[in-house]
Design a protein around this motif. Structure first.
Motif, PDB file in Angstrom:
ATOM      1  N   UNK A 166       9.769  12.794   2.031  1.00  0.00           N
ATOM      2  CA  UNK A 166       9.970  14.196   2.035  1.00  0.00           C
ATOM      3  C   UNK A 166      10.447  14.803   0.969  1.00  0.00           C
ATOM      4  N   UNK A 167      10.017  14.020  -0.324  1.00  0.00           N
ATOM      5  CA  UNK A 167      10.574  14.736  -1.491  1.00  0.00           C
ATOM      6  C   UNK A 167       9.584  15.824  -1.799  1.00  0.00           C
ATOM      7  N   UNK A 168      10.107  16.958  -2.330  1.00  0.00           N
ATOM      8  CA  UNK A 168       9.276  17.989  -2.874  1.00  0.00           C
ATOM      9  C   UNK A 168       8.110  17.647  -3.815  1.00  0.00           C
ATOM     10  N   UNK A 181       0.811  -1.284  -0.052  1.00  0.00           N
ATOM     11  CA  UNK A 181      -0.042   0.031   0.065  1.00  0.00           C
ATOM     12  C   UNK A 181       0.878   1.456   0.074  1.00  0.00           C
ATOM     13  N   UNK A 182       0.687   2.111  -1.100  1.00  0.00           N
ATOM     14  CA  UNK A 182       1.413   3.306  -0.988  1.00  0.00           C
ATOM     15  C   UNK A 182       0.682   4.320  -0.692  1.00  0.00           C
ATOM     16  N   UNK A 183       1.587   5.599   0.081  1.00  0.00           N
ATOM     17  CA  UNK A 183       0.835   6.586   0.457  1.00  0.00           C
ATOM     18  C   UNK A 183       1.822   7.790   0.420  1.00  0.00           C
ATOM     19  N   UNK A 184       1.432   9.240   0.188  1.00  0.00           N
ATOM     20  CA  UNK A 184       2.624  10.166   0.090  1.00  0.00           C
ATOM     21  C   UNK A 184       2.896  10.487   1.373  1.00  0.00           C
ATOM     22  N   UNK A 185       2.203  10.294   2.772  1.00  0.00           N
ATOM     23  CA  UNK A 185       2.782  10.704   3.680  1.00  0.00           C
ATOM     24  C   UNK A 185       2.873   9.344   4.725  1.00  0.00           C
ATOM     25  N   UNK A 186       3.867   9.700   5.517  1.00  0.00           N
ATOM     26  CA  UNK A 186       3.969   8.395   6.697  1.00  0.00           C
ATOM     27  C   UNK A 186       2.975   8.384   7.662  1.00  0.00           C
ATOM     28  N   UNK A 187       2.305   9.241   7.843  1.00  0.00           N
ATOM     29  CA  UNK A 187       1.302   9.161   9.091  1.00  0.00           C
ATOM     30  C   UNK A 187       0.124   7.933   8.654  1.00  0.00           C
ATOM     31  N   UNK A 188      -0.198   8.150   7.696  1.00  0.00           N
ATOM     32  CA  UNK A 188      -1.408   7.136   7.230  1.00  0.00           C
ATOM     33  C   UNK A 188      -0.708   5.934   7.247  1.00  0.00           C
TER      34      UNK A 188
END
Length: 99
Positions: free
Chosen positions: A32-34, A1-8
């Motif tokens: 943290x990639x822009x 499962x991919x997510x843009x942020x680590x929180x989820x």
């Protein structure tokens, strides 16, 4: 499962680890990639392929419970104030809410 942020992903990881399914997060340092590149977004992985179906079921159940809890309200027995179902204590009077 991919997510843009680590929180989820961290939440999902806690759900699975709590159920005894070992996991790891791949590409964690690239969170943290822009400009996020989907291929390199952090991904939660299960260690054992045999745990995949159970892991997905647990995550779907967790999401369904969270969605349900976010729309249900409960009423404080002491002051009558409406509180989100996820609250344990009334935001108005501080009384513990019934589960």
């Amino acid at each position: 499962m991919r997510e843009r942020t680590l929180i989820k992903l961290s939440h999902y990881q806690a759900v699975l680890e709590g159920a005894g399914i070992p996991t790891f997060i791949r590409n964690e340092s690239l969170a943290h990639l822009e400009v996020p590149i989907p291929t390199f977004c952090p991904a939660l992985c299960v260690v054992e392929d045999g745990d995949y179906e159970r892991a997905m079921q647990l995550l779907h159940e967790s999401e369904a419970e969270a969605a349900k809890a976010s729309i249900e309200d409960c009423t404080c027995g002491k002051c009558g104030e409406t509180n989100p179902h996820s609250f344990d204590i009334c935001w108005n009077c501080g009384t513990e809410l019934a589960a």
